[in-house]
Motif scaffolding. Sequence first.
Motif, mmCIF file in Angstrom:
data_model
loop_
_atom_site.group_PDB
_atom_site.id
_atom_site.type_symbol
_atom_site.label_atom_id
_atom_site.label_comp_id
_atom_site.label_asym_id
_atom_site.label_seq_id
_atom_site.Cartn_x
_atom_site.Cartn_y
_atom_site.Cartn_z
ATOM 1 N N ARG A 81 -9.081 -9.576 -6.243
ATOM 2 C CA ARG A 81 -10.358 -9.786 -5.680
ATOM 3 C C ARG A 81 -10.550 -8.814 -4.673
ATOM 4 N N ALA A 82 -11.541 -7.963 -4.785
ATOM 5 C CA ALA A 82 -11.980 -6.947 -3.508
ATOM 6 C C ALA A 82 -13.527 -6.760 -3.664
ATOM 7 N N PHE A 83 -13.702 -6.095 -2.389
ATOM 8 C CA PHE A 83 -15.383 -5.436 -2.471
ATOM 9 C C PHE A 83 -15.203 -4.355 -1.374
ATOM 10 N N THR A 84 -16.174 -3.531 -1.304
ATOM 11 C CA THR A 84 -15.969 -2.294 -0.544
ATOM 12 C C THR A 84 -16.997 -2.603 0.626
ATOM 13 N N VAL A 85 -16.587 -1.990 1.693
ATOM 14 C CA VAL A 85 -17.595 -1.864 2.962
ATOM 15 C C VAL A 85 -17.444 -0.395 3.376
ATOM 16 N N GLY A 86 -18.664 0.212 3.359
ATOM 17 C CA GLY A 86 -18.705 1.563 4.163
ATOM 18 C C GLY A 86 -19.208 1.494 5.496
ATOM 19 N N ALA A 87 -18.471 2.333 6.405
ATOM 20 C CA ALA A 87 -18.860 2.581 7.909
ATOM 21 C C ALA A 87 -18.120 3.446 8.375
ATOM 22 N N GLU A 88 -18.737 4.607 8.854
ATOM 23 C CA GLU A 88 -18.053 5.645 9.608
ATOM 24 C C GLU A 88 -17.666 5.136 11.110
ATOM 25 N N LEU A 89 -16.386 5.334 11.366
ATOM 26 C CA LEU A 89 -16.123 5.015 12.378
ATOM 27 C C LEU A 89 -16.142 5.978 13.538
#
Length: 254
Positions: free
Chosen positions: A57-65
């Motif tokens: 199980r997985a989901f994605t998270v987008g955020a430029e650090l």
Amino acid sequence: MTKLSGKVALVTGSSRGIGRGIAERLARDGALVAVHYGSNGTAAEETAAAIAEAGGRAFTVGAELGVPGDVDTLMTGLETGLRAHGESTLDILVHNAGLNFMGRPIEVLTPEEFDQMVAVNVKAPFFLTQRLLPRLRDGGRIVNISSVSTRLASDHGIGYPLTKGALDVFSHTLAKHLGPRGITVNSVVVGFTRTDMTAQVLSDPATLERNVSRTALGRIGQVRDVADAVAFLASDDARWITGTKVDVTGGVNL
């Protein structure tokens, strides 16, 4: 019943390379994994899909650090993903995302490049951890991906090792601070590892031979070598290990 069943993990920079390997291994051990990416959403979706195809199980998270508001953006995506899976807390936090301007010795490294590396490699892990501490369950795990360049004089520049050295200090200091909560904090020191990001460098026979000759076990590291070590530190088997650096380099420059 696998070792991480019922656990929730966030792995930063896990759309490719070592981060992807860590995400896939934690998922294989039963964790729900938040696959973080900075800009390559397609690669992150491919990682999440590969995890699902393998039964995880997985989901994605987008955020430029390393940019203003990075932690806020990441937290918003993480909270949305957790809610979608009926979760609200975290058990495992892996700081893998990093930035390295290679081949930039002190004579040419610019203030802007230095600030970018500090922002991604030090500031982002610090303040993301700060925001996540209320959500991190007692008995949780924090693993910081460090570099062999903190104990060797790097051929590729001084800025990156400085930031990874700071991350190592963050690890053992935070380990003492979070000890009363049963949360372990450790660094995994990575050496010469074959990934899509190092493929070009390692395609040079002379560079490959030099790196292999410096490694006691006589080969270049594989992503799974690092991922397996992180999975161990994330498990209950490593419950009595905290505030230390685990050298996962095959014995570079022993």
